[in-house]
Design a protein around this motif. Structure first.
Motif, mmCIF file in Angstrom:
data_model
loop_
_atom_site.group_PDB
_atom_site.id
_atom_site.type_symbol
_atom_site.label_atom_id
_atom_site.label_comp_id
_atom_site.label_asym_id
_atom_site.label_seq_id
_atom_site.Cartn_x
_atom_site.Cartn_y
_atom_site.Cartn_z
ATOM 1 N N TYR A 66 0.828 -1.197 0.000
ATOM 2 C CA TYR A 66 0.000 0.000 0.000
ATOM 3 C C TYR A 66 0.863 1.248 0.000
ATOM 4 O O TYR A 66 2.043 1.214 0.380
ATOM 5 N N SER A 67 0.273 2.344 -0.427
ATOM 6 C CA SER A 67 0.938 3.652 -0.402
ATOM 7 C C SER A 67 -0.130 4.713 -0.309
ATOM 8 O O SER A 67 -1.317 4.449 -0.553
ATOM 9 N N ASN A 68 0.255 5.909 0.077
ATOM 10 C CA ASN A 68 -0.724 6.994 0.166
ATOM 11 C C ASN A 68 -0.150 8.281 -0.387
ATOM 12 O O ASN A 68 1.069 8.465 -0.453
ATOM 13 N N ARG A 69 -1.039 9.151 -0.798
ATOM 14 C CA ARG A 69 -0.650 10.481 -1.277
ATOM 15 C C ARG A 69 -1.778 11.451 -0.964
ATOM 16 O O ARG A 69 -2.938 11.061 -0.815
ATOM 17 N N VAL A 70 -1.421 12.717 -0.882
ATOM 18 C CA VAL A 70 -2.397 13.779 -0.668
ATOM 19 C C VAL A 70 -2.862 14.279 -2.029
ATOM 20 O O VAL A 70 -2.053 14.533 -2.922
ATOM 21 N N ILE A 71 -4.177 14.386 -2.203
ATOM 22 C CA ILE A 71 -4.752 14.982 -3.405
ATOM 23 C C ILE A 71 -5.265 16.364 -3.019
ATOM 24 O O ILE A 71 -6.203 16.489 -2.235
#
Length: 276
Positions: A66-71
């Protein structure tokens, strides 16, 4: 307000478990893909440690990453326009952006720009809700759209003949976006209101209620919707998986609602109930 997109790669059975777990820690929008799914929450609600703890518990059950980013609001349109394609639902409803050409031979059309909102019709739950709407009489009805997102269900409701639509969402950007989309579609019966179930206090009954949110919110707020629905009238629920239907149906029974039927698409559900 900015959003966090969590991208999860996992086998289908594990992905369904993870969606349920993430729904307990603030994620309320999910989009399936071939590799797993994406989950969304606000940057304010994002709990990195809680996500890491959930993922660590399921590492041994299959290949998981998994990974995350800010939109940010600034780049959301660019990301969306890059991937968005026009959509036809049930052969009768066209969903497109203003920069797409108008298709021929379609009964109803919704022109949508999502900004920071979710619900373009491409997610299974939105498409299922629209397909269920097409089976119900909207003519002259007063309609409630809870968790309105882009306002697409409210727009479809007016185009199907609703005389008045109240569209409600907890996110300020979403309410602003729904208003703009209503104007883009020349819809004049839609009121967009900021808040949750609490803003329904004192409202007159609705002839039809649409609630495409998520399992936890539906279970918590169903009583507020049910009290505003006269006997014999329908309510549509979506935002949950097939395995959650028994929980939704059990709570609906407690609130005086009778299960009628449901549609499914890739394990997602939109179910119709009627007030007894």
């Amino acid at each position: 307000m900015d959003y966090v997109e969590l991208t999860v790669q996992a086998p289908t059975e594990l992905a369904e478990i993870l969606v349920a777990e993430l729904g307990e820690v603030g994620f309320d929008t999910f989009e399936d893909n071939d590799a797993g799914f994406c989950a969304y929450t606000t940057e304010e609600a994002f709990d990195r440690d809680a996500v890491a703890e959930i993922m660590s518990r399921y590492e041994g059950l299959g290949e998981l990453s998994y990974s995350n980013r800010v939109i940010t609001r600034q780049n959301w349109n660019a990301e969306w326009e890059k991937n968005f394609q026009p959509l036809i639902i049930a052969g009768r409803v066209s969903v497109r952006a203003p920069f797409h050409p108008q298709p021929a031979g379609i009964e109803y059309e919704a022109v949508i720009m999502p900004r920071m909102s979710f619900g373009t019709g491409h997610h299974e739950t939105t498409a299922l809700m629209i397909e269920n709407q097409l089976s119900l009489d909207h003519q002259g009805k007063r309609v409630l759209d809870m968790g309105c997102g882009t306002g697409i269900l409210a727009i479809v409701a007016e185009k199907l003949g609703a005389r008045q639509v109240l569209a409600v969402d907890v996110e300020p950007w979403t309410v602003e976006n729904a208003r703009d989309n209503a104007a883009e579609n020349n819809c004049h019966t839609i009121e967009c209101r900021l808040g949750g179930a609490e803003v329904l206090e004192g409202e007159a009954p609705f002839d039809l209620i649409l609630a495409n949110i998520n399992r936890n919110v539906l279970l918590e707020d169903m009583h507020a919707y049910a009290r505003l629905l006269p006997s014999g009238n329908p309510i549509l629920f979506s935002g949950f998986y097939e395995e959650d239907l028994p929980k939704i149906a059990a709570e609906a029974t407690r609130q005086g609602l009778r299960y009628e039927r449901h549609l499914t698409l890739r394990s997602w559900i939109s179910a119709i109930f009627t007030k007894l």
